[in-house]
Design a protein around this motif. Structure first.
Motif, PDB file in Angstrom:
ATOM      1  N   SER A  98     -15.134  -5.147  26.329  1.00 51.74           N
ATOM      2  CA  SER A  98     -14.521  -4.538  27.704  1.00 51.74           C
ATOM      3  C   SER A  98     -13.735  -5.153  28.245  1.00 51.74           C
ATOM      4  N   LEU A  99     -12.080  -4.628  28.104  1.00 53.34           N
ATOM      5  CA  LEU A  99     -11.036  -5.459  28.354  1.00 53.34           C
ATOM      6  C   LEU A  99     -10.969  -5.636  29.923  1.00 53.34           C
ATOM      7  N   ALA A 100     -10.449  -6.850  30.309  1.00 58.69           N
ATOM      8  CA  ALA A 100     -10.362  -7.154  31.589  1.00 58.69           C
ATOM      9  C   ALA A 100      -8.887  -6.402  32.075  1.00 58.69           C
ATOM     10  N   ARG A 101      -9.041  -6.658  33.587  1.00 60.92           N
ATOM     11  CA  ARG A 101      -7.979  -5.813  34.056  1.00 60.92           C
ATOM     12  C   ARG A 101      -6.781  -7.097  34.583  1.00 60.92           C
ATOM     13  N   SER A 102      -5.665  -6.723  34.699  1.00 57.66           N
ATOM     14  CA  SER A 102      -4.315  -7.509  35.342  1.00 57.66           C
ATOM     15  C   SER A 102      -4.525  -7.582  36.767  1.00 57.66           C
ATOM     16  N   SER A 103      -3.855  -8.314  37.398  1.00 63.58           N
ATOM     17  CA  SER A 103      -3.797  -8.378  39.054  1.00 63.58           C
ATOM     18  C   SER A 103      -2.944  -7.393  39.645  1.00 63.58           C
ATOM     19  N   LYS A 104      -2.197  -6.689  38.678  1.00 68.98           N
ATOM     20  CA  LYS A 104      -1.104  -5.702  39.289  1.00 68.98           C
ATOM     21  C   LYS A 104      -1.730  -4.872  40.230  1.00 68.98           C
ATOM     22  N   ARG A 105      -1.013  -4.088  41.143  1.00 77.53           N
ATOM     23  CA  ARG A 105      -1.403  -3.194  41.939  1.00 77.53           C
ATOM     24  C   ARG A 105      -1.059  -1.912  41.068  1.00 77.53           C
ATOM     25  N   PRO A 106      -1.891  -0.877  41.179  1.00 73.70           N
ATOM     26  CA  PRO A 106      -1.492   0.478  40.639  1.00 73.70           C
ATOM     27  C   PRO A 106      -0.828   1.430  41.507  1.00 73.70           C
ATOM     28  N   PRO A 107       0.089   2.211  41.036  1.00 74.78           N
ATOM     29  CA  PRO A 107       0.574   3.183  41.671  1.00 74.78           C
ATOM     30  C   PRO A 107      -0.086   4.208  41.598  1.00 74.78           C
ATOM     31  N   LYS A 108       0.287   5.254  42.690  1.00 77.17           N
ATOM     32  CA  LYS A 108      -0.528   6.594  42.547  1.00 77.17           C
ATOM     33  C   LYS A 108       0.529   7.614  41.826  1.00 77.17           C
ATOM     34  N   MET A 109      -0.190   8.080  40.650  1.00 78.62           N
ATOM     35  CA  MET A 109       0.948   8.819  39.668  1.00 78.62           C
ATOM     36  C   MET A 109       0.277  10.385  40.086  1.00 78.62           C
ATOM     37  N   THR A 110       1.526  11.205  40.330  1.00 79.10           N
ATOM     38  CA  THR A 110       1.082  12.638  40.213  1.00 79.10           C
ATOM     39  C   THR A 110       1.710  13.318  39.109  1.00 79.10           C
ATOM     40  N   LEU A 111       0.833  14.101  38.269  1.00 75.91           N
ATOM     41  CA  LEU A 111       1.017  14.685  37.029  1.00 75.91           C
ATOM     42  C   LEU A 111       0.955  16.264  37.291  1.00 75.91           C
ATOM     43  N   ASN A 112       2.138  16.753  36.870  1.00 73.94           N
ATOM     44  CA  ASN A 112       2.237  18.185  36.712  1.00 73.94           C
ATOM     45  C   ASN A 112       1.944  18.580  35.324  1.00 73.94           C
ATOM     46  N   GLN A 113       1.632  19.885  35.267  1.00 70.39           N
ATOM     47  CA  GLN A 113       1.164  20.392  34.021  1.00 70.39           C
ATOM     48  C   GLN A 113       2.175  19.883  32.732  1.00 70.39           C
ATOM     49  N   GLY A 114       1.695  19.416  31.764  1.00 62.51           N
ATOM     50  CA  GLY A 114       2.425  18.585  30.703  1.00 62.51           C
ATOM     51  C   GLY A 114       3.001  17.315  30.926  1.00 62.51           C
ATOM     52  N   ASP A 115       2.938  16.787  32.110  1.00 64.98           N
ATOM     53  CA  ASP A 115       3.494  15.342  32.292  1.00 64.98           C
ATOM     54  C   ASP A 115       2.810  14.311  31.772  1.00 64.98           C
ATOM     55  N   THR A 116       3.284  13.400  31.248  1.00 61.89           N
ATOM     56  CA  THR A 116       2.414  12.230  30.613  1.00 61.89           C
ATOM     57  C   THR A 116       2.530  10.771  31.260  1.00 61.89           C
ATOM     58  N   VAL A 117       1.625  10.015  31.431  1.00 61.87           N
ATOM     59  CA  VAL A 117       1.866   8.586  31.806  1.00 61.87           C
ATOM     60  C   VAL A 117       1.051   7.666  30.988  1.00 61.87           C
ATOM     61  N   ASP A 118       1.824   6.407  30.954  1.00 61.61           N
ATOM     62  CA  ASP A 118       0.753   5.472  29.997  1.00 61.61           C
ATOM     63  C   ASP A 118       0.449   4.299  30.918  1.00 61.61           C
ATOM     64  N   PHE A 119      -0.123   3.372  30.132  1.00 63.33           N
ATOM     65  CA  PHE A 119      -0.584   2.054  30.458  1.00 63.33           C
ATOM     66  C   PHE A 119      -0.449   1.097  29.420  1.00 63.33           C
ATOM     67  N   SER A 120      -0.179  -0.120  29.713  1.00 60.15           N
ATOM     68  CA  SER A 120       0.013  -0.994  28.396  1.00 60.15           C
ATOM     69  C   SER A 120      -1.209  -1.963  28.385  1.00 60.15           C
ATOM     70  N   ILE A 121      -1.519  -2.313  27.217  1.00 57.34           N
ATOM     71  CA  ILE A 121      -2.469  -3.340  26.805  1.00 57.34           C
ATOM     72  C   ILE A 121      -1.735  -4.705  26.280  1.00 57.34           C
ATOM     73  N   LYS A 122      -1.932  -5.694  26.823  1.00 55.31           N
ATOM     74  CA  LYS A 122      -1.546  -6.940  26.326  1.00 55.31           C
ATOM     75  C   LYS A 122      -2.529  -7.358  25.347  1.00 55.31           C
ATOM     76  N   LEU A 123      -2.058  -7.900  24.043  1.00 55.40           N
ATOM     77  CA  LEU A 123      -2.758  -8.341  22.851  1.00 55.40           C
ATOM     78  C   LEU A 123      -2.374  -9.709  22.259  1.00 55.40           C
ATOM     79  N   LEU A 124      -3.165 -10.489  22.118  1.00 53.55           N
ATOM     80  CA  LEU A 124      -2.673 -11.684  21.445  1.00 53.55           C
ATOM     81  C   LEU A 124      -3.511 -11.791  19.907  1.00 53.55           C
ATOM     82  N   PRO A 125      -2.463 -11.459  19.012  1.00 47.49           N
ATOM     83  CA  PRO A 125      -2.691 -11.228  17.686  1.00 47.49           C
ATOM     84  C   PRO A 125      -2.858 -12.825  17.096  1.00 47.49           C
ATOM     85  N   VAL A 126      -3.969 -12.777  16.020  1.00 47.19           N
ATOM     86  CA  VAL A 126      -4.261 -14.026  15.282  1.00 47.19           C
ATOM     87  C   VAL A 126      -4.104 -13.754  13.698  1.00 47.19           C
TER      88      VAL A 126
END
Length: 180
Positions: A98-126
């Motif tokens: 279960s991934l931990a969360r960053s300390s960034k504050r989330p904005p409120k996003m309004t999505l009309n029909q068909g709108d897209t929003v994303d979020f990022s996942i930071k990864l440390l490859p080995v």
């Protein structure tokens, strides 16, 4: 006497008509604010554009993957906060992370029909040569929209492996809020 009643009735009509035309616009009923998006309102996936793909072959720095939500409903809805993200690994020793969360504050996003929003996942490859007990090999991501219980199951399309830090206080693999 008849003329007095008519005058009073006429005055009442005039006053009522005047009152109706002087109601301020602020007293009119407000348009309802959109409610939050539910899992059933959305579809989800990994961003697959060349600039959105994580660099899983390099092992010297963090990289990032993006997961998107699109409003497939016929209504406007909002998303705010963090998605829940559980990674399921391919190795017997991986289990679920279960991934931990960053300390960034989330904005409120309004999505009309068909709108897209994303979020990022930071990864440390080995590197592949990393001992099995120190690496996590992603297979699936269980992604739950904010404040929901139902999740999407997304197959990990990028290959590679991550430094296993599922018990770390500040892991190098973590997620950011929706919209950031």
């Amino acid at each position: 006497m008849k003329s007095k009643l008519t005058a009073v009735a006429l005055a009442a009509v005039v006053v009522a008509g005047t009152a109706a035309t002087t109601i301020p616009a602020s007293a009119a009923p407000a348009k309802a604010e959109p409610t939050r998006c539910h899992t059933a309102d959305l579809k989800a996936g990994f961003a697959m554009g060349d600039d959105a793909k994580p660099e899983m072959k390099q092992t010297k720095k963090q990289t990032q993957a993006y997961i998107w939500f699109t409003n497939k409903s016929k209504r406007t809805c909002t998303l705010s906060g963090f998605a829940g993200v559980d990674m399921i690994g391919t190795q017997k020793t991986d289990g679920t992370w279960s991934l931990a969360r960053s300390s960034k504050r989330p904005p409120k996003m309004t999505l009309n029909q068909g709108d897209t929003v994303d979020f990022s996942i930071k990864l440390l490859p080995v590197a592949k040569s990393t001992p099995q007990k120190e690496k996590f090999v992603p297979a699936k991501f269980l992604v739950t929209p904010p404040n929901e219980k139902e999740h999407f199951t997304l197959k990990w399309p990028f290959g590679g492996q991550l430094l296993k830090q599922d018990g770390a206080t500040h892991p190098a693999t973590y997620l950011n809020p929706i919209g950031l």
